[in-house]
Write an enzyme that holds these catalytic residues in place. Structure first.
Site, mmCIF file in Angstrom:
data_model
loop_
_atom_site.group_PDB
_atom_site.id
_atom_site.type_symbol
_atom_site.label_atom_id
_atom_site.label_comp_id
_atom_site.label_asym_id
_atom_site.label_seq_id
_atom_site.Cartn_x
_atom_site.Cartn_y
_atom_site.Cartn_z
ATOM 1 N N PHE A 58 0.855 -1.185 0.000
ATOM 2 C CA PHE A 58 0.000 0.000 0.000
ATOM 3 C C PHE A 58 0.890 1.233 0.000
ATOM 4 O O PHE A 58 2.100 1.140 0.250
ATOM 5 C CB PHE A 58 -0.895 -0.027 1.259
ATOM 6 C CG PHE A 58 -2.370 0.026 0.958
ATOM 7 C CD1 PHE A 58 -2.953 -0.887 0.107
ATOM 8 C CD2 PHE A 58 -3.180 0.983 1.553
ATOM 9 C CE1 PHE A 58 -4.321 -0.846 -0.161
ATOM 10 C CE2 PHE A 58 -4.549 1.038 1.298
ATOM 11 C CZ PHE A 58 -5.116 0.130 0.442
ATOM 12 N N HIS A 111 -11.606 12.831 1.178
ATOM 13 C CA HIS A 111 -11.751 11.444 1.600
ATOM 14 C C HIS A 111 -11.761 11.278 3.117
ATOM 15 O O HIS A 111 -12.501 10.469 3.647
ATOM 16 C CB HIS A 111 -10.601 10.641 1.005
ATOM 17 C CG HIS A 111 -10.655 9.180 1.341
ATOM 18 N ND1 HIS A 111 -11.756 8.391 1.071
ATOM 19 C CD2 HIS A 111 -9.739 8.341 1.910
ATOM 20 C CE1 HIS A 111 -11.518 7.145 1.461
ATOM 21 N NE2 HIS A 111 -10.307 7.093 1.986
ATOM 22 N N ARG A 122 -2.593 10.978 6.276
ATOM 23 C CA ARG A 122 -2.808 9.599 6.718
ATOM 24 C C ARG A 122 -2.335 8.628 5.655
ATOM 25 O O ARG A 122 -2.579 8.848 4.472
ATOM 26 C CB ARG A 122 -4.305 9.367 6.985
ATOM 27 C CG ARG A 122 -4.643 7.918 7.265
ATOM 28 C CD ARG A 122 -6.073 7.730 7.731
ATOM 29 N NE ARG A 122 -7.086 7.811 6.683
ATOM 30 C CZ ARG A 122 -7.313 6.858 5.779
ATOM 31 N NH1 ARG A 122 -6.575 5.763 5.731
ATOM 32 N NH2 ARG A 122 -8.286 7.005 4.894
ATOM 33 N N GLU A 173 -7.077 2.348 -3.088
ATOM 34 C CA GLU A 173 -5.635 2.355 -3.269
ATOM 35 C C GLU A 173 -5.134 0.933 -3.548
ATOM 36 O O GLU A 173 -4.036 0.744 -4.079
ATOM 37 C CB GLU A 173 -4.980 2.886 -1.977
ATOM 38 C CG GLU A 173 -3.498 3.138 -2.078
ATOM 39 C CD GLU A 173 -3.041 4.085 -0.977
ATOM 40 O OE1 GLU A 173 -2.160 3.701 -0.198
ATOM 41 O OE2 GLU A 173 -3.564 5.214 -0.899
ATOM 42 N N LEU A 184 -15.217 6.135 -4.357
ATOM 43 C CA LEU A 184 -13.823 5.764 -4.119
ATOM 44 C C LEU A 184 -13.388 4.558 -4.952
ATOM 45 O O LEU A 184 -14.091 3.563 -5.032
ATOM 46 C CB LEU A 184 -13.666 5.416 -2.633
ATOM 47 C CG LEU A 184 -12.335 4.822 -2.176
ATOM 48 C CD1 LEU A 184 -11.241 5.881 -2.224
ATOM 49 C CD2 LEU A 184 -12.461 4.282 -0.756
ATOM 50 N N GLN A 239 -7.558 15.051 3.915
ATOM 51 C CA GLN A 239 -6.993 14.170 2.892
ATOM 52 C C GLN A 239 -7.869 14.120 1.643
ATOM 53 O O GLN A 239 -9.073 13.927 1.732
ATOM 54 C CB GLN A 239 -6.852 12.743 3.434
ATOM 55 C CG GLN A 239 -6.342 11.769 2.388
ATOM 56 C CD GLN A 239 -5.751 10.516 3.006
ATOM 57 O OE1 GLN A 239 -6.463 9.555 3.282
ATOM 58 N NE2 GLN A 239 -4.454 10.535 3.246
ATOM 59 N N ARG A 258 -0.640 9.553 -0.290
ATOM 60 C CA ARG A 258 -1.810 10.091 -0.990
ATOM 61 C C ARG A 258 -1.690 11.578 -1.322
ATOM 62 O O ARG A 258 -2.148 12.019 -2.377
ATOM 63 C CB ARG A 258 -3.073 9.837 -0.154
ATOM 64 C CG ARG A 258 -3.435 8.378 -0.134
ATOM 65 C CD ARG A 258 -4.589 8.084 0.779
ATOM 66 N NE ARG A 258 -4.956 6.667 0.652
ATOM 67 C CZ ARG A 258 -5.925 6.100 1.360
ATOM 68 N NH1 ARG A 258 -6.632 6.808 2.224
ATOM 69 N NH2 ARG A 258 -6.215 4.829 1.190
ATOM 70 N N HIS A 306 -8.234 11.902 -1.605
ATOM 71 C CA HIS A 306 -7.824 10.599 -2.124
ATOM 72 C C HIS A 306 -7.559 10.730 -3.620
ATOM 73 O O HIS A 306 -8.367 11.325 -4.335
ATOM 74 C CB HIS A 306 -8.929 9.563 -1.867
ATOM 75 C CG HIS A 306 -8.476 8.151 -2.023
ATOM 76 N ND1 HIS A 306 -8.146 7.606 -3.239
ATOM 77 C CD2 HIS A 306 -8.280 7.168 -1.110
ATOM 78 C CE1 HIS A 306 -7.775 6.338 -3.055
ATOM 79 N NE2 HIS A 306 -7.849 6.056 -1.777
#
Lengths: 611, 297
Positions: free
Chosen positions: A113, A346, A381, A248, A245, A233, A281, A235
């Site tokens: 990730f 996000h 994050r 990721e 969404l 954040q 991100r 995304h």
């Protein structure tokens, strides 16, 4: 009046986990939630849960990645609590039956990730949050924990000492959607806020319509400081037309981002020479928008995310849900063509200031999950760190509220001697144009009163408020006010931030507040009156929007998700500190407290952050 | 069915004003004034609707309305809304537009907008669907939007879900096993094949579409229904629970109002927004139940 030891507000991942923990510690628990628990937005989380489970990985590496990802604005004691306890919490979920994706040897599978030095993201297809939410709700059903579903919490019942640090919270007041009844819930030991996100302050968001920052706004008006709200954040991969969404996980499995010229821009334009699409991100979102701004976007709006080369078998095995989303919401077949994506709001890194047990400065008031800020995410994050935050801090707060001794917190909650006061030059006065009268939460009576009296006073006040909204029969409509706030936030307080635009947003928010003074509810019904609920949510969004914007205007540096046109560098000598906003007689007061970079075994020295 | 109601004539208007003057208390006067204003707003809404209807770029919705405590809505009726169409617009988008622009009291459940929270299962053109997952462009006009059949209507498109939740919770819908790994950080093993087997059953979002489409559930209030049986299947087929638990699960679904009530009409499977092969799962549980009963003969 309903009476329990513990009241949990909200029934997403964090709330459910907190309720289970408090009940296991012997407390009599009730959950009060504006949706039914399985409708909570935790169910929409896709990617996974980070946990150092395997040989070659450990919690220290996870903590290091998280601190680096946060751009050194997270508090190390909270981060280390997260990374140390995430493995046992993930295994606990598995023991409760969660259907994780599996490796050939039957163990829980993990994938790479963004921003991680080890593939430590456990997952359940591309619908990890759905499985997590349902698994936790199953445990709540098993334990017979009382759930008041479709009850909307209007306010907290808190005492009103001058110093917020001396206040206590004795319960909440809630509105029953089905009947319009307003009732009081007394909490003998404490209230845990777990109300989730606040994405509805933007119009292009992955968040549900229910994510209106209610808990943050209520705690704020009760006097709890709110932390790092400017850290929002975006995304990098959301569908352009809806904000839905795209996980990721697509990039984790090997998906590639292309611009209109067919260039793999993360590498070819030097945004992240090592990690490319798997940079964190904030980096990827800025890269995409830069491509669009420089004329290399597709239809001047988005870029392409291509996963075709992964092959049908792997996609169906690990990302099947993504195929459905692309098909249903964009009419694109992810097996045959690249998917259009652009950044969308996000997650809120900031929120209600808590220590690492979820405690706030008000006695008996806790906050966990996205509405809280411990802080484990700082200025950015990492993907896969939100779900462990829910379960780790949900569990900790649940145990703490039920009286378990978890030791002394290292992270402060409330004003400390080293707090630094601040002011920022704003074009309009902030907060309520009419002062704080009748709106502050903490006027439920002094500590000398019995807890019951405090709760009853709060009940009377909320009944009046509902009555007032229903009684008026002309004026402004909340939907127009909400749309105005969403428009200005999306336009002016987005990925790229400029001083003039931030000031313009404050002017617009101020105007929206003025209009809100005349708001009314046209639907006379007390049966399922969603207009009334949305009108009160809109009141909360006004505070949220203002806190985000004023924090963003004051922070004249570039850190994590917070990019400022006029200030293109991270200023560690000045800004290794958290933005705090406190409600003071109807207007926001800005102050700062230092970020805690000293952990258990080491200090996280700020370094150049590249991926 | 039209929403056009006769406009109050001037006579009634003045009569009302008189009534107002005679009204006993300020609150009654306020009430009367409020009612008048509400009627005026309703007239304006209908006029605006008529203007909108003249616009060709609009989608025509016919939406079920009912509110037990609001005059004029106590008798169920259909309202017409003409919503300007944009590429990619869903039934939910159209409802939100109608609510925010034409009639704020239009009521329906919705939250995530992406087919995962299960809030907005509706009866659209005679079929159970999620509003957020249904493109307007796939539907014939006028688009008829009604609450889920066979469930009590609370208001407009909102139905009472309590019975559905009760059925879901009656099948012990939580993982149970007596055989946990000793090590604290050791997970239970599950083969990829076994996870694949339960995969579709775990996708249920509790929207209630299947239950609402099921003829058997409509006639037998105690029938567990497809969603609850699917939940039982999800655990019965999960190898981590063990053989003993599986027997217990089979006993639960074998009860009088369990799997044997299903007459394989496939309507649940047809409407499931998550493509769960519900009927197949019910059939498989029947087979498993027979097999396990034969073992004892």
């Amino acid at each position: 009046m309903h009476e329990y030891d513990v009241i949990v507000v909200g029934a997403g991942g964090a709330g459910l986990r907190a309720a289970i923990a408090a009940q296991e510690a012997g407390a009599d628990v009730a959950m009060v939630t504006k949706l039914h628990p399985v409708r909570s937005h935790t169910g929409a989380a896709e990617g996974g849960i980070n946990a150092a489970l395997r040989d070659g990985d450990d919690w220290e590496m996870h903590a290091y990645d998280t601190m680096k990802g946060s751009d050194y604005l997270a508090d190390a004691p909270a981060v280390e609590a997260l990374t140390q306890e995430s493995p046992e919490e993930v295994i606990q979920l598995e023991h409760w039956g969660m259907a994780f994706s599996r490796d050939d040897d039957g163990r829980v599978s993990q994938r790479p990730f963004g921003g991680l030095s080890f593939p430590r993201t456990t997952y359940a297809g591309a619908e990890t949050g759905h499985h997590l939410l349902h698994t936790l709700y199953e445990q709540v059903v098993k334990r017979g924990i009382e759930v008041f579903d479709e009850w909307y919490v209007l306010n907290l019942a808190t005492t009103d000492e001058d110093d917020p640090d001396e206040r206590s919270c004795h319960g909440v007041v809630a509105y029953e959607t089905a009947t319009g009844n307003v009732e009081a819930f007394r909490a003998r030991d404490g209230v845990i806020l777990a109300t989730g996100g606040l994405g509805q302050v933007y119009d292009h968001t992955t968040n549900a319509v229910a994510n209106t920052g209610d808990g943050v706004a209520m705690a704020y008006r009760a006097g709890v400081p709110v932390e790092d709200m400017e850290m929002i954040q975006f995304h990098p991969t959301t569908l352009p037309s809806t904000g839905v969404l795209i996980s990721e996980g697509v990039r984790g499995e090997g998906g590639i981002l292309y611009n209109d010229d067919g260039e793999r821009f993360m590498f070819e334009h030097g945004y992240a020479n090592n990690d490319g699409e798997l940079a964190s991100r904030d980096v990827v979102s800025r890269a995409e928008l830069t491509e669009v701004n420089e004329g290399r976007g597709i239809e001047d709006e988005y870029v392409h995310l291509d996963m075709r080369h992964l092959g049908e078998e792997r996609i169906v095995d690990r990302l099947e849900n993504i195929l459905h989303l692309a098909e249903d919401f964009e009419g694109v077949d992810g097996l045959e063509e690249p998917m259009p994506v652009k950044p969308g709001q996000h997650y809120a890194m900031g929120g209600i200031e808590t220590d690492e047990f979820g405690g706030t400065c008000i006695d008996g008031l806790y906050a966990v999950g996205e509405c809280a800020c411990a802080s484990v995410h700082g200025a950015n994050r990492l993907g896969g760190n939100a779900l462990p935050e829910l379960i780790v801090f949900g569990k900790r707060a649940g145990r703490h509220v039920a009286g378990e001794d978890l030791g002394e917190p290292q992270v402060t909650a409330g004003r400390t001697p080293n707090a630094e006061t601040a002011s920022v030059d704003t074009p309009v006065s902030l907060g309520e144009p009419w002062g704080g009268e009748g709106d502050a939460v903490a006027d439920g009576g002094a500590a000398a009163d019995t807890a019951t009296a405090v709760v009853e006073r709060a009940l009377d006040r909320e009944r009046e408020r509902v009555e007032r909204l229903r009684d008026r029969d002309e004026g402004a409509q909340h939907a127009d006010i909400r749309a105005a706030v969403q428009r200005t936030m999306t336009e002016n307080v987005n990925v790229f931030r400029e001083e003039d635009a931030l000031k313009e947003a404050l002017v617009d928010i101020h105007a929206a507040r003025e209009r809100y003074r005349d708001v009314y509810v046209a639907d006379p019904s007390s049966t399922y009156n969603t207009e009334l609920i949305q009108t009160i949510e809109t009141r909360n969004l006004l505070d949220i929007a203002e806190m985000i914007t004023v924090g963003a205007l004051a922070r004249d540096e570039f850190r994590g998700a917070h990019w400022r046109k006029e200030h293109q560098e991270r200023k560690d000598d000045e800004w290794l500190k958290h933005t705090m906003v406190s409600w003071s007689d109807g207007s926001p007061e800005l102050w700062y407290k230092p970020a805690v970079l000293e952990g258990e075994a080491k200090t996280y020295e700020p370094k150049e952050r590249s991926y | 069915m039209s929403t056009q109601r006769p406009e109050p004539e001037t006579e009634t208007e003045s009569a009302e004003t008189e009534a107002e003057a005679d009204a006993e208390t300020p609150s009654e006067r306020r009430e009367a004034a409020k009612r008048r204003r509400a009627e005026r707003r309703e007239r304006e809404r209908v006029e605006e609707e008529e203007r909108a209807a003249a616009d060709a770029e609009r989608y025509h919705l016919k939406v079920f309305r009912y509110d037990p405590e609001v005059e004029g809505k106590q008798e169920p009726r259909f309202d017409d809304f003409h919503v300007p169409y944009e590429q990619g617009m869903t039934v939910l988008d159209a409802l939100i537009y109608a609510r925010d622009e034409f009639d704020v009291s239009l009521t329906f459940r919705h939250s995530c907008r992406q087919a995962i929270c299960g809030s907005d299962a509706l009866f659209v053109n005679g079929r159970q669907r999620l509003g957020c997952q249904t493109q307007l462009s796939d539907l014939d006009q006028p688009v008829r939007i009604e609450p889920l059949p066979h469930q009590e209507v609370v208001k407009d498109l909102v139905v009472d879900m309590e019975h559905f939740y009760d059925q879901m919770e009656s099948v012990e819908p939580y993982f149970q096993t007596t055989d946990r790994p000793e090590e604290e950080l050791e997970e239970q093993r599950q083969t990829r094949e076994n996870r694949e087997k339960i995969k579709t059953s775990t996708r249920c979002i509790w929207c209630g579409a299947c239950m609402s489409s099921c003829n058997i559930a409509a006639g037998d209030n105690e029938y567990l229904g497809p969603a609850a049986i699917n939940k039982a299947y999800r655990f019965a087929m999960d190898e981590r629970e063990g053989e003993e638990m599986k027997q217990r699960r089979l006993e639960i679904v074998e009860q009088e109002h369990g799997v044997w009530r299903c007459q394989t009409q496939f309507s649940c499977t047809e409407v499931c927004p998550k493509d769960i092969p519900l009927t197949e799962h019910i059939q498989e549980l029947k087979r498993e139940a027979v097999k396990s009963n034969l073992k004892f003969w």
